[in-house]
Design an enzyme around this catalytic site. Structure first.
Site, PDB file in Angstrom:
ATOM      1  N   TYR A 119      -2.797  -1.272  10.481  1.00 10.22           N
ATOM      2  CA  TYR A 119      -2.724  -1.471   9.025  1.00 10.22           C
ATOM      3  C   TYR A 119      -1.396  -0.948   8.475  1.00 10.22           C
ATOM      4  O   TYR A 119      -0.694  -1.637   7.724  1.00 10.22           O
ATOM      5  CB  TYR A 119      -3.906  -0.761   8.361  1.00 10.22           C
ATOM      6  CG  TYR A 119      -4.000  -0.950   6.869  1.00 10.22           C
ATOM      7  CD1 TYR A 119      -4.601  -2.086   6.335  1.00 10.22           C
ATOM      8  CD2 TYR A 119      -3.498   0.000   5.978  1.00 10.22           C
ATOM      9  CE1 TYR A 119      -4.698  -2.269   4.960  1.00 10.22           C
ATOM     10  CE2 TYR A 119      -3.592  -0.167   4.610  1.00 10.22           C
ATOM     11  CZ  TYR A 119      -4.198  -1.303   4.099  1.00 10.22           C
ATOM     12  OH  TYR A 119      -4.284  -1.477   2.741  1.00 10.22           O
ATOM     13  N   SER A 172       0.868  -1.188   0.000  1.00  7.50           N
ATOM     14  CA  SER A 172       0.000   0.000   0.000  1.00  7.50           C
ATOM     15  C   SER A 172       0.901   1.233   0.000  1.00  7.50           C
ATOM     16  O   SER A 172       2.074   1.154   0.394  1.00  7.50           O
ATOM     17  CB  SER A 172      -0.844   0.000   1.283  1.00  7.50           C
ATOM     18  OG  SER A 172      -1.463   1.259   1.474  1.00  7.50           O
TER      19      SER A 172
HETATM   20  P1  NAD Z   1     -11.261  -6.307  -0.445  1.00  7.06           P
HETATM   21  O1  NAD Z   1     -11.837  -6.235   0.910  1.00  7.06           O
HETATM   22  O2  NAD Z   1     -12.170  -6.285  -1.622  1.00  7.06           O
HETATM   23  O3  NAD Z   1     -10.334  -7.585  -0.611  1.00  7.06           O
HETATM   24  C1  NAD Z   1      -9.646  -8.210   0.417  1.00  7.06           C
HETATM   25  C2  NAD Z   1      -9.803  -9.690   0.232  1.00  7.06           C
HETATM   26  O4  NAD Z   1      -9.027 -10.381   1.223  1.00  7.06           O
HETATM   27  C3  NAD Z   1     -11.266 -10.118   0.407  1.00  7.06           C
HETATM   28  O5  NAD Z   1     -11.613 -10.958  -0.666  1.00  7.06           O
HETATM   29  C4  NAD Z   1     -11.254 -10.862   1.713  1.00  7.06           C
HETATM   30  O6  NAD Z   1     -12.236 -11.885   1.795  1.00  7.06           O
HETATM   31  C5  NAD Z   1      -9.842 -11.437   1.701  1.00  7.06           C
HETATM   32  N1  NAD Z   1      -9.402 -11.872   3.030  1.00  7.06           N
HETATM   33  C6  NAD Z   1      -9.540 -11.207   4.209  1.00  7.06           C
HETATM   34  N2  NAD Z   1      -9.064 -11.955   5.206  1.00  7.06           N
HETATM   35  C7  NAD Z   1      -8.622 -13.113   4.653  1.00  7.06           C
HETATM   36  C8  NAD Z   1      -8.023 -14.292   5.170  1.00  7.06           C
HETATM   37  N3  NAD Z   1      -7.801 -14.430   6.475  1.00  7.06           N
HETATM   38  N4  NAD Z   1      -7.674 -15.276   4.305  1.00  7.06           N
HETATM   39  C9  NAD Z   1      -7.914 -15.146   2.978  1.00  7.06           C
HETATM   40  N5  NAD Z   1      -8.489 -14.064   2.441  1.00  7.06           N
HETATM   41  C10 NAD Z   1      -8.837 -13.056   3.263  1.00  7.06           C
HETATM   42  O7  NAD Z   1     -10.211  -5.110  -0.521  1.00  7.06           O
HETATM   43  P2  NAD Z   1      -9.084  -4.785  -1.605  1.00  7.06           P
HETATM   44  O8  NAD Z   1      -9.000  -3.334  -1.670  1.00  7.06           O
HETATM   45  O9  NAD Z   1      -9.295  -5.558  -2.857  1.00  7.06           O
HETATM   46  O10 NAD Z   1      -7.769  -5.303  -0.847  1.00  7.06           O
HETATM   47  C11 NAD Z   1      -6.828  -6.190  -1.410  1.00  7.06           C
HETATM   48  C12 NAD Z   1      -5.442  -5.838  -0.925  1.00  7.06           C
HETATM   49  O11 NAD Z   1      -5.086  -4.556  -1.442  1.00  7.06           O
HETATM   50  C13 NAD Z   1      -5.303  -5.740   0.588  1.00  7.06           C
HETATM   51  O12 NAD Z   1      -4.073  -6.315   0.987  1.00  7.06           O
HETATM   52  C14 NAD Z   1      -5.298  -4.248   0.836  1.00  7.06           C
HETATM   53  O13 NAD Z   1      -4.613  -3.899   2.014  1.00  7.06           O
HETATM   54  C15 NAD Z   1      -4.584  -3.755  -0.410  1.00  7.06           C
HETATM   55  N6  NAD Z   1      -4.801  -2.347  -0.714  1.00  7.06           N
HETATM   56  C16 NAD Z   1      -6.018  -1.870  -1.104  1.00  7.06           C
HETATM   57  C17 NAD Z   1      -6.168  -0.521  -1.403  1.00  7.06           C
HETATM   58  C18 NAD Z   1      -7.464   0.074  -1.870  1.00  7.06           C
HETATM   59  O14 NAD Z   1      -7.545   1.294  -2.011  1.00  7.06           O
HETATM   60  N7  NAD Z   1      -8.484  -0.691  -2.148  1.00  7.06           N
HETATM   61  C19 NAD Z   1      -5.081   0.344  -1.260  1.00  7.06           C
HETATM   62  C20 NAD Z   1      -3.853  -0.173  -0.837  1.00  7.06           C
HETATM   63  C21 NAD Z   1      -3.728  -1.509  -0.570  1.00  7.06           C
END
Ligand code: NAD
Length: 267
Positions: free
Chosen positions: A165, A152
């Site tokens: 986080y 991130s």
């Molecule tokens: P999201 O909530 O759609 O996806 C996260 C996924 O991780 C979900 O499918 C959830 O079910 C899964 N998950 C959670 N706990 C789990 C576990 N114990 N075992 C297996 N799967 C698990 O959100 P996203 O934005 O798609 O996030 C994906 C990644 O991207 C994360 O690591 C998040 O920190 C990172 N991220 C997202 C953003 C953003 O703006 N959306 C920005 C920076 C980083």
């Protein structure tokens, strides 16, 4: 023309929604057979699988909680049973449990670190064992294996109210760099993607209403929120031989969020 990931096998953790789903579809579109890992919503995982298959791709679904060692071992064993090996790991699963720091419970701290950081450790360790066992298969890739950690912009930007986080993503940065250094001689490449604000369920409060979206855009010089496809195309590049000489970096995909947007208007 040969697709960039033809014949390769990828595990994408947390692939039933958001960025993981976008990355799974992008990798499948370049010829990879994809394991869609999920932990809670089988229906959403099924939908991603159907989309991949109806576009002519290959995908399977494996349930595992990435913070649990026994689940991760079982997910890799099942992957080997179905596809024989693994070439690409996308360490994507993650979540937020936000709170003021002085009110943060140990449970909120441990859950975020357990999934966002320990989960990446557990999956990377199993992938590297297989990369070392199998080595390079030149017809598939110049690398013995590739790991992409979903980090991130908060691996570098401090984030009040989200200390668990931000600490998890800072940890991912040093985990990624340390294993990249350790295994580069064995032709294993480890890199991160550092998304900015991407339109997914994790941050829906930041883009759901016009007021929230306007506020969000103040942080993004390119003046648009990112989409899962923006991360998907970065993941394809990092997983393919096009980036063969790239190792141990975080590729920020953030519309310029790291460019100190507060100074846009002369500070
Ligand atoms: P999201 O909530 O759609 O996806 C996260 C996924 O991780 C979900 O499918 C959830 O079910 C899964 N998950 C959670 N706990 C789990 C576990 N114990 N075992 C297996 N799967 C698990 O959100 P996203 O934005 O798609 O996030 C994906 C990644 O991207 C994360 O690591 C998040 O920190 C990172 N991220 C997202 C953003 C953003 O703006 N959306 C920005 C920076 C980083």
């Amino acid at each position: 023309m040969k697709r960039k990931l033809e014949g390769q096998v990828a595990i994408v953790t947390g692939a039933s929604s958001g960025i993981g789903a976008g990355v799974a579809k992008a990798l499948a579109g370049e010829g990879a057979s994809v394991v869609i890992n999920y932990s809670s919503s089988a229906e959403k995982a099924e939908k991603v699988k159907e989309e991949i298959q109806s576009a002519g791709g290959t995908a399977t679904i494996i349930k595992a909680d990435v913070s649990k060692e026994e689940d991760v071992l079982a997910m890799f064993q099942e992957t080997f049973k179905q596809f024989g090996t693994i070439d690409i790991l996308i360490n994507n699963a993650g979540l937020q449990k936000d709170n003021k720091f002085h009110e943060m419970s140990l449970e909120e701290w441990n859950r975020v670190i357990g999934i966002n950081l320990t989960g990446q450790f557990l999956c990377a360790r199993e992938a590297i064992k297989e990369f070392l066992r199998r080595g390079v298969v030149p017809e598939r890739s110049r690398a013995a294996g590739k790991i992409i950690c979903m980090s991130s912009v908060h691996e570098v930007i401090p984030w009040a109210g989200h200390a668990n986080y931000a600490a998890s993503k800072g940890g991912v940065m040093m985990l990624m760099k340390s294993i990249a250094q350790e295994y580069a001689p064995m032709k294993i490449r480890v890199n991160s993607i550092g998304p900015g604000a991407i339109r997914t369920p994790i941050n829906h409060a930041a883009w759901q209403t016009p007021q929230a979206y306007k506020q969000l855009l103040k942080l993004i010089p390119q003046k648009r929120i990112g989409e899962a496809e923006d991360i998907g195309s970065a993941a394809v590049w990092l997983a393919s031989d096009d980036s063969d000489y790239v190792n141990g970096i975080t590729l920020f995909v953030d519309g310029g969020m790291l460019l100190y947007p507060g100074f846009e208007d002369n500070g």
